[in-house]
Scaffold this active site. Structure first.
Site, PDB file in Angstrom:
ATOM      1  N   TYR A  65     -26.464   0.251 -54.155  1.00 43.82           N
ATOM      2  CA  TYR A  65     -27.865   0.331 -53.780  1.00 43.82           C
ATOM      3  C   TYR A  65     -28.663  -0.651 -54.622  1.00 43.82           C
ATOM      4  CZ  TYR A  65     -28.940   3.942 -50.357  1.00 43.82           C
ATOM      5  OH  TYR A  65     -29.109   4.639 -49.187  1.00 43.82           O
TER       6      TYR A  65
ATOM      7  N   GLU B 297     -32.415  -1.607 -53.906  1.00 46.58           N
ATOM      8  CA  GLU B 297     -33.780  -1.801 -53.426  1.00 46.58           C
ATOM      9  C   GLU B 297     -34.561  -2.696 -54.382  1.00 46.58           C
ATOM     10  OE1 GLU B 297     -32.348   1.192 -53.228  1.00 46.58           O
ATOM     11  OE2 GLU B 297     -33.207   2.404 -51.610  1.00 46.58           O
TER      12      GLU B 297
ATOM     13  N   ASP C 259     -39.245 -19.022 -34.481  1.00 49.27           N
ATOM     14  CA  ASP C 259     -38.048 -18.183 -34.433  1.00 49.27           C
ATOM     15  C   ASP C 259     -36.864 -19.071 -34.051  1.00 49.27           C
ATOM     16  OD1 ASP C 259     -35.976 -16.448 -33.875  1.00 49.27           O
ATOM     17  OD2 ASP C 259     -37.172 -15.066 -32.669  1.00 49.27           O
TER      18      ASP C 259
ATOM     19  N   THR D 109     -31.441 -15.682 -37.188  1.00 48.82           N
ATOM     20  CA  THR D 109     -30.261 -14.867 -37.444  1.00 48.82           C
ATOM     21  C   THR D 109     -29.225 -15.731 -38.159  1.00 48.82           C
ATOM     22  OG1 THR D 109     -29.514 -15.409 -35.220  1.00 48.82           O
ATOM     23  CG2 THR D 109     -30.513 -13.251 -35.540  1.00 48.82           C
TER      24      THR D 109
ATOM     25  N   LYS E 205     -24.692 -16.417 -34.674  1.00 48.56           N
ATOM     26  CA  LYS E 205     -24.922 -17.426 -33.644  1.00 48.56           C
ATOM     27  C   LYS E 205     -24.438 -18.802 -34.133  1.00 48.56           C
ATOM     28  CE  LYS E 205     -28.800 -14.959 -31.484  1.00 48.56           C
ATOM     29  NZ  LYS E 205     -29.256 -13.961 -32.478  1.00 48.56           N
TER      30      LYS E 205
ATOM     31  N   ARG F  76     -23.470 -11.054 -39.168  1.00 49.92           N
ATOM     32  CA  ARG F  76     -24.629 -10.560 -38.422  1.00 49.92           C
ATOM     33  C   ARG F  76     -25.734 -10.219 -39.412  1.00 49.92           C
ATOM     34  NH1 ARG F  76     -23.614  -9.948 -33.255  1.00 49.92           N
ATOM     35  NH2 ARG F  76     -25.581  -8.830 -32.976  1.00 49.92           N
TER      36      ARG F  76
END
Length: 415
Positions: free
Chosen positions: A50, A52, A196, A222, A225, A231
């Site tokens: 974790y 954060e 984008d 992303t 692609k 991903r």
């Protein structure tokens, strides 16, 4: 200590998916094959942590190594695109876009984006998406004459509605998107400008598509692609916007970042910085051009007349006016050719049926295929759709596809 899960049915399913990817043609424009190194990082023990916050500012202890991983990912990404600031935490491209809206807009603000019907994305203001529900999106599209972005319409809409943000970028648009006119229009109306680059990030990194980074205030994309990573998503922005963008991702939109995915992103960014990747990006576009020529010879109409990037948008109606995109996708899947149905501009059919197909070349290019294979693939597509009800033809095509893929296996380590 660990239960014996090696025989879990899930692993058998994974093996079947490896087999599917190795033996069928992957022509979905938004898909690619990640390298073994990216896969290794994705499956690492970093999934256990974790973290954060951001490097040097975490809410949990034990993040010394994690900080190094995320820092190098940000540094590599900033260098790759020549950006002032990078955030590598978005779980997806959609999350990256929503974080930008959260950072720079208030609910109800006016935004200008590309219509989904003309090639835009759900997060560019579709009424069924949170973007369209929370913000007042105005949509521009392509011209009826050449089916390319109508920059005059973009300017007219901007002057009429004075959007707070202008969004460029697309998900099913086969031509180069010039980032400069959007900058000029945004400046004219005092709007922020977001590009984008989800689909074309790898082409930008490889120097094949003009970079929006010198023009846009914010660039989202992303990491899979054409970039060929895991991903996920990422955001580039100016130093001036760095703080609000970072706060929009955490704590605004997401909790703990996926550090195993961030490590895999870092690996992919290093791969994309090589001369070999530039050659690869160029080959993607060459393959798209060659595939388009072959499909046109088979009787398919190419929307906008061809392609400048990694994808082709095909109108099926000149080939068979009764054939829908849904039907074509399903029968091609039976023949081992995987792609997706897609609307064409001003499509009379619904998005669930469509009159077109979207076809991409990133994955086959990763496999090492070239012009010869693109010619073969276009003929296989034509033959399949001409004889869609002939099971012997479908079986024969499926065998030819398997033979082709066997010469270009993406994952040779698999059985």
């Amino acid at each position: 200590m660990w239960p014996d899960s090696g025989s879990d049915v899930v692993f058998e399913m994974i093996e079947r998916e490896v087999e599917r990817q190795n033996t069928t043609l992957q022509l979905i424009a938004s898909e690619n094959f990640a390298s073994p190194a990216v896969l290794r990082a994705s499956g690492s023990v970093l999934t256990n942590k974790y973290s954060e916050g951001y490097p040097g500012r975490r809410y949990y202890g034990g993040n010394q190594v994690i900080d190094e991983v995320e820092s190098i990912a940000r540094e590599r990404l900033s260098t790759l695109f020549g950006a002032e600031h990078a955030n590598v935490q978005p779980h997806s491209g959609a999350n990256a876009n929503l974080a930008v809206y959260l950072a720079v807009l208030e609910v109800g603000d006016t935004v200008l984006g590309m219509s989904l019907d003309h090639g835009g994305h759900l997060t560019h203001g579709s009424p069924v998406n949170i973007s369209g529900r929370n913000y007042n999106f105005m949509s521009y599209g392509v011209t009826s004459s050449d089916e390319r972005i109508d920059y005059d319409q973009v300017r007219d809409l901007a002057l009429k509605h004075h959007p707070k943000l202008i969004v460029a970028g697309a998900t099913s648009y086969a031509r180069t998107i010039d980032p400069a006119p959007f900058r000029a229009i945004a400046d004219e109306v005092g709007a922020l400008y977001m590009f984008d680059a989800a689909h074309i990030a790898g082409l930008i990194a490889g120097g094949i598509h003009p970079s929006p980074v010198p023009y846009a205030d914010i660039v989202t994309f992303t990491t899979h692609k054409t970039l060929r990573g895991p991903r996920g998503g990422a955001i580039l922005c100016t130093t001036e916007l760095a703080s609000v963008i970072d706060k929009a991702i955490f704590p605004g939109l997401q909790g703990g970042p996926l550090e195993h995915a961030i490590a895999a992103k870092a690996v992919a960014f290093a791969e994309a910085a090589t001369p070999e990747f530039a050659d690869y990006a160029s080959q993607i576009v060459q393959n798209s051009t060659e595939l388009g020529k072959g499909l046109a010879a088979e009787g398919f109409r190419l929307v906008s007349g061809g392609s400048d990037n990694h994808l082709l948008l095909v109108d099926l109606r000149t080939f068979d006016e009764d054939l829908t995109g849904k039907q074509a996708q399903e029968v091609l899947d039976l023949a081992g050719i995987t792609l997706n149905k897609n609307t064409v501009p001003d499509d009379p059919r619904s998005p669930f049926v469509t009159s077109g197909l979207r076809i991409g070349t990133p994955a086959t290019t990763t496999q090492g295929m070239g012009a010869t294979e693109m010619a073969q693939i276009s003929k296989l597509i034509g033959r399949t759709l001409r004889h869609s009800e002939d099971h012997r033809t479908l079986s024969a095509v499926r065998s030819e596809v398997s033979e082709l893929c066997d010469r270009f296996r993406p994952y040779a380590f698999a059985s």
